[in-house]
Design an enzyme around this catalytic site. Sequence first.
Site, short mmCIF file in Angstrom:
data_model
loop_
_atom_site.label_atom_id
_atom_site.label_comp_id
_atom_site.label_asym_id
_atom_site.label_seq_id
_atom_site.Cartn_x
_atom_site.Cartn_y
_atom_site.Cartn_z
N TYR A 97 0.82 -1.22 0.00
CA TYR A 97 0.00 0.00 0.00
C TYR A 97 0.85 1.26 0.00
O TYR A 97 0.46 2.27 -0.58
CB TYR A 97 -1.01 -0.02 1.15
CG TYR A 97 -2.21 -0.85 0.76
CD1 TYR A 97 -3.19 -0.34 -0.06
CD2 TYR A 97 -2.29 -2.19 1.11
CE1 TYR A 97 -4.26 -1.11 -0.49
CE2 TYR A 97 -3.35 -2.98 0.70
CZ TYR A 97 -4.33 -2.43 -0.11
OH TYR A 97 -5.37 -3.22 -0.55
N HIS A 151 -14.66 2.08 -2.45
CA HIS A 151 -13.65 1.24 -1.80
C HIS A 151 -12.68 2.03 -0.93
O HIS A 151 -11.57 1.58 -0.67
CB HIS A 151 -12.91 0.42 -2.87
CG HIS A 151 -13.80 -0.57 -3.56
ND1 HIS A 151 -13.42 -1.25 -4.69
CD2 HIS A 151 -15.06 -1.00 -3.28
CE1 HIS A 151 -14.42 -2.05 -5.08
NE2 HIS A 151 -15.42 -1.90 -4.25
N CYS A 241 -0.89 3.76 15.90
CA CYS A 241 -2.02 4.63 16.25
C CYS A 241 -1.58 5.66 17.29
O CYS A 241 -1.13 5.30 18.38
CB CYS A 241 -3.18 3.81 16.80
SG CYS A 241 -4.55 4.86 17.29
#
Length: 348
Positions: A97, A151, A241
């Site tokens: 990605y 998407h 995160c």
Amino acid sequence: MLLGRAASSIINHKPSYQGTVPAIMTLNKIPTKDRESFTEHLKHSTRILALCGAGLSASSGLPTFRGAGGIWRNHEATSLATPEAFEADPALVWQFYSYRRHMALTANPNPGHFALAELARKRSQFVTLTQNVDGLSQRASHPASQLHLLHGSLFDVRCTEFYCDYSERDNFTDPIVPALAIPKGSSQPLPSIADNTGEEASKSLAAAMQGNKASQEGKELDISDAGIPIPRISPEELPQCPKCQKGLLRPGVVWFGEALPVKTMSAVDKFVEKSDIDLMLVIGTSAMVWPAARYVEEARSRGARVAVINMDKQDGKRNLTKRDWFFHGDAGTILPDILSPVIGDISA
Ligand code: APR
């Protein structure tokens, strides 16, 4: 049946999918009869729907999912787009990605994206559903209220921790973390972990001693090629995160087996159910992935005539009826051409 129902919002391969190899890039002249009938219908169309796929961005240099461009380091691109793949090897999936984010950021929207954006400005009831996550329609200034990202987006990220709701939109940092930078330098493969004989190490040392040109220029390596080694990345080096400080972040795209965004689905359903649809444009998609592909039949059942724009005859002509049009060739060339009676000459 409404497409917004939870069960039908799960992204999946259409049953009985058979892969196809795209045809050689040729642009066929549009038969006059087709051009005239399409123009006539387009001019009188107000409620228009478009379903876009990877073929729309192909002439911007981005690979499609199926066929020749759909392999990344010996992995089928679709096999990396699953929660299971991320669970098994988050580093590999993030490398895939991160590469796609980088490719998308270095690509530019093509005239096909601009033509659709202009049609949206000319026809307020034209809605585009895109399966693309590359951000090129947005960068072509497609009006946001008329563009639905079925998407998700490569540039959204969210936390993978069950109890954490952290998400972030439009994160264009490239690389998103330093460890995911595209390696630069020697085009000569570096020794891989599996190099037991030392043969690869000798070759790479020899290349370095010769002062490899690519290395001097700091050229980015094509890591979609499995012959180019990529660094082994530990989970701590992947995007973390900032909220819960426990979970890994993941790309904000919809993977196979996951549901399409509820808000997006209900907005699309609302448009589809409101009244009849005049025209359905099916652009650069193999229309193999559900529920996106079902919108074509949904529009047809609401009276739409369908126009398919595709490089591949086999993909494009599937399920066509006598009322439909098939425009064979590159979406980046065909869209500005066939839409010009409404959008004018966008190259001017
Ligand atoms: N112009 C028009 N069509 C093109 C072009 C082009 N320049 N180049 C390729 N195509 C066509 C191919 O013939 C093919 O039919 O675009 C289509 C691309 O199909 P796929 O690779 O299957 O991509 P897409 O339909 O967008 O895939 C849908 O599958 O993997 C998932 O979530 C992912 O959004 C993706 C979804």
